[in-house]
Design an enzyme around this catalytic site. Structure first.
Site, PDB file in Angstrom:
ATOM      1  N   ASP A  51      25.308  47.602  10.083  1.00  0.00           N
ATOM      2  CA  ASP A  51      24.536  46.486   9.526  1.00  0.00           C
ATOM      3  C   ASP A  51      24.381  45.432  10.600  1.00  0.00           C
ATOM      4  O   ASP A  51      25.298  45.226  11.420  1.00  0.00           O
ATOM      5  CB  ASP A  51      25.284  45.907   8.316  1.00  0.00           C
ATOM      6  CG  ASP A  51      24.419  45.005   7.447  1.00  0.00           C
ATOM      7  OD1 ASP A  51      23.857  44.036   7.980  1.00  0.00           O
ATOM      8  OD2 ASP A  51      24.321  45.265   6.243  1.00  0.00           O
ATOM      9  N   ALA A  88      34.002  39.256   4.247  1.00  0.00           N
ATOM     10  CA  ALA A  88      34.768  40.499   4.230  1.00  0.00           C
ATOM     11  C   ALA A  88      33.871  41.707   4.474  1.00  0.00           C
ATOM     12  O   ALA A  88      34.240  42.635   5.201  1.00  0.00           O
ATOM     13  CB  ALA A  88      35.505  40.636   2.905  1.00  0.00           C
ATOM     14  N   TYR A  89      32.701  41.713   3.858  1.00  0.00           N
ATOM     15  CA  TYR A  89      31.751  42.802   4.089  1.00  0.00           C
ATOM     16  C   TYR A  89      31.402  42.901   5.569  1.00  0.00           C
ATOM     17  O   TYR A  89      31.424  43.986   6.161  1.00  0.00           O
ATOM     18  CB  TYR A  89      30.483  42.569   3.267  1.00  0.00           C
ATOM     19  CG  TYR A  89      29.338  43.471   3.651  1.00  0.00           C
ATOM     20  CD1 TYR A  89      29.320  44.802   3.267  1.00  0.00           C
ATOM     21  CD2 TYR A  89      28.273  42.991   4.417  1.00  0.00           C
ATOM     22  CE1 TYR A  89      28.281  45.640   3.632  1.00  0.00           C
ATOM     23  CE2 TYR A  89      27.229  43.820   4.785  1.00  0.00           C
ATOM     24  CZ  TYR A  89      27.231  45.145   4.398  1.00  0.00           C
ATOM     25  OH  TYR A  89      26.201  45.970   4.763  1.00  0.00           O
ATOM     26  N   GLN A  90      31.089  41.755   6.180  1.00  0.00           N
ATOM     27  CA  GLN A  90      30.694  41.756   7.583  1.00  0.00           C
ATOM     28  C   GLN A  90      31.832  42.233   8.478  1.00  0.00           C
ATOM     29  O   GLN A  90      31.601  42.933   9.471  1.00  0.00           O
ATOM     30  CB  GLN A  90      30.241  40.350   7.985  1.00  0.00           C
ATOM     31  CG  GLN A  90      28.941  39.956   7.291  1.00  0.00           C
ATOM     32  CD  GLN A  90      28.548  38.519   7.545  1.00  0.00           C
ATOM     33  OE1 GLN A  90      27.597  38.255   8.246  1.00  0.00           O
ATOM     34  NE2 GLN A  90      29.297  37.575   6.984  1.00  0.00           N
ATOM     35  N   THR A 143      34.088  44.474   7.719  1.00  0.00           N
ATOM     36  CA  THR A 143      34.170  45.931   7.643  1.00  0.00           C
ATOM     37  C   THR A 143      33.038  46.593   8.421  1.00  0.00           C
ATOM     38  O   THR A 143      33.228  47.637   9.044  1.00  0.00           O
ATOM     39  CB  THR A 143      34.153  46.429   6.192  1.00  0.00           C
ATOM     40  OG1 THR A 143      32.921  46.058   5.552  1.00  0.00           O
ATOM     41  CG2 THR A 143      35.321  45.861   5.402  1.00  0.00           C
TER      42      THR A 143
END
Length: 249
Positions: free
Chosen positions: A144, A157-159, A161
Site C-alpha cells: 500500500d 496500525a494498518y500502515q 503492517t
C-alpha cells in the site's frame, strides 16, 4: 493470447472479492491454475473460480481464516494436495481499520497484525521450501502507498503492517535468492469502497496527477510483470498509482 504462466499453480489470497479477484482472474487468463482463497465470501470465490475455468484452467476455492496462526500452513497443504506444487504466491488478503491511535484496542491491533503480516510470513514460509527444492518460484506481496511512500491520519496500525510487509519483501528477496524472487506491488486508488461518497472519490482523484483512479487490470499487469518480466527483478516495489505518491497535496 499469450499464456506465459501455463503449467504454473498460483495461490492468491483474498481472491473472492475486489482486487484479489481481479488478480486471480488475470493469472488464470495468463495460463495459471489458480487456488482461490477466501474467508467470508464463498459466493465471490466460486464466481472467481468459474471465470478462470472458462479459459480451460483448473481453479479451486479454499476457505481459511488466515488470522489463525495454524491456518496458513494448512492452506498451503490443502492447495498442494489438490492442485500440485505452488509456483506463484500472491499475498493479497488484508484488513484496513480506520480510527484514532488513542482508541486502538489490543484486539484490533492483533487482527491487523495477524492478517496483514503474520499470515504472509507463515504462508510464504510454508510454500517456499518446495519452490527452492524445484529451483524456482515467485512471491508477490500486495502492499500500500500508506506503507511505502505516504502517511495518512487515523490508520497508524494498518500502515505499520503494510510497511512491515514491504520490508519483509526486501528481506526475503535477499534471503531466498537465487531460486525464489520476491517483489511487491503498491496500488493507488483502485475500486473505491461503494460506501465512499462520490464527492470524496472526486476529491481524491483531483489530487492524483493523472486525474484518474487505477483500473484493476493495471494492477494485474503489474503483478504479471513481476512474474513474467526480467528474471533479474527481485526485491522491488512497483507502484501503480497515477503519480499519487508524487503529490504533496
Amino acid at each position: 493470447m499469450s499464456r506465459p504462466l501455463g503449467g504454473t499453480v498460483a495461490l492468491v489470497t483474498g481472491a473472492g472479492t475486489r482486487l484479489g479477484r481481479a488478480i486471480a482472474e488475470g493469472l488464470g487468463a495468463a495460463g495459471a491454475d489458480v487456488a482461490v482463497h477466501f474467508h467470508a465470501n464463498r459466493a465471490g470465490a466460486e464466481e472467481t473460480a468459474s471465470a478462470i475455468r472458462v479459459d480451460g484452467n483448473r481453479a479451486e476455492v479454499f476457505e481459511a481464516d488466515l488470522t489463525r496462526a495454524e491456518a496458513p500452513a494448512a492452506l498451503a497443504r490443502a492447495v498442494e494436495a489438490k492442485l500440485g506444487p505452488v509456483g506463484v504466491l500472491v499475498n493479497s488478503a488484508s484488513l484496513l481499520v480506520h480510527g484514532a491511535f488513542e482508541a486502538l484496542s489490543p484486539e484490533t491491533l492483533e487482527r491487523l497484525w495477524a492478517l496483514n503480516l503474520r499470515a504472509p510470513v507463515l504462508l510464504t514460509q510454508a510454500i517456499v521450501p518446495g519452490m527452492r527444492a524445484r529451483g524456482r518460484g515467485d512471491v508477490v506481496n500486495i502492499v500500500d502507498l500508506a506503507g511505502t511512500s505516504q502517511v495518512w491520519k487515523d490508520a497508524a496500525a494498518y500502515q505499520a503492517t503494510r510497511a512491515a510487509l514491504w520490508h519483509l519483501t526486501r528481506s526475503l528477496a535477499l534471503e531466498l535468492a537465487p531460486q525464489v524472487r520476491v517483489n511487491a506491488v503498491a496500488p493507488g486508488l483502485v475500486l473505491p469502497p461503494p460506501s465512499m461518497p462520490a464527492a470524496s472519490v472526486e476529491a481524491l482523484v483531483a489530487r492524483i496527477p493523472q486525474k484518474r483512479s487505477i483500473p484493476p487490470r493495471e494492477i494485474v499487469e503489474a503483478v504479471l510483470f513481476c512474474l513474467t518480466g526480467p528474471r533479474g527483478v527481485t526485491g522491488q516495489l512497483l507502484t501503480v498509482d497515477g503519480g499519487r505518491s508524487l503529490s504533496t497535496s
